[in-house]
Design an enzyme around this catalytic site. Sequence first.
Site, PDB file in Angstrom:
ATOM      1  N   ARG A  96     -12.625  -3.197  12.785  1.00 39.39           N
ATOM      2  CA  ARG A  96     -12.927  -3.158  11.431  1.00 39.39           C
ATOM      3  C   ARG A  96     -14.221  -3.682  10.793  1.00 39.39           C
ATOM      4  NH1 ARG A  96      -8.485  -1.906   8.671  1.00 39.39           N
ATOM      5  NH2 ARG A  96      -9.948  -1.186   7.389  1.00 39.39           N
ATOM      6  N   LYS A 129       0.699  -1.283  -0.113  1.00 43.72           N
ATOM      7  CA  LYS A 129       0.035   0.134   0.102  1.00 43.72           C
ATOM      8  C   LYS A 129       0.738   1.381   0.047  1.00 43.72           C
ATOM      9  CE  LYS A 129      -3.841  -2.294   2.073  1.00 43.72           C
ATOM     10  NZ  LYS A 129      -4.498  -2.545   3.415  1.00 43.72           N
TER      11      LYS A 129
END
Length: 278
Positions: A251, A49
């Site tokens: 999450r 990322k």
Amino acid sequence: MPEGDTVHKLAAALAPLWVGQAPVRVELKTGDGAQLCGRRIRSVAALGKHLFVEFDHGLQLRTHLGLYGSWHRYALDEVWRKPKRLASAVLEIGGAVYICFNAKACEIIRTDGVRERALRTRLSLDLVALDIDLSAIPRRARDFVEADAVISDVLLDQRIACGIGNVYKSEVLFLHQVHPLAPLEALSDAQLLQLYRTAAVLLRRNLAPGPRVTRFENDAAGRLWVYRRSGLHCFRCGAVIQYRRCGKDWRSTYWCPGCQPAPPGIDSPQPVAAEPTP
Ligand SMILES: [Zn+2]
């Protein structure tokens, strides 16, 4: 959280616009952007990322979008959609302004310096890369996290392999009928490998422009199996897709209670009515 394919797509979009160009303005929140101003860009590449922009004098700009970061592109006289105080990096290149807002990390590092080598070692298993050996992943998972860690956290741990975000986490667990709260120790090495293999295949299939797809059925019913489908019926078994925030960082997680039964000792939690943003 951007998935690994998001940053690879970003690099692929920026490279033709940036490589060979020299920014006439570089402003970094860290205050040291002048070091990059006027220097030619050699490459733009994603690793996991992270986005690496390499310049011709041995320095590179590394950005990581984290949960809330994004890159915007504007014409020189255009009004920005976010306030300037949120800009981590501003680059003026080829008559346009590129802004990285809300980056989790934004720094200048030396190409092939100690910091870059440490980062690349840590991020050596990028699931989008074609030449990686996934066989080390079960060992890495068991080395890096505790045996009782829930699998939905394990998949997001970028030290084990990078590229999986919230969307692929839920989708891959569904495809292999694994409950998101199953502990790592309940999964065999072969099962772990299957999860990561499928994630790698899906990430690579989604590098082309267009919406993210994990369900390749020849119908108009949906592109994803469970993600953002809470309250709707499972495409496979008809059960109602559930949603909750779970894992150590709470999450967003989606699963099918029919296809992904709760492991022994874990009550399948009730869905909540509203889905917050991921
Ligand atoms: Zn189902």
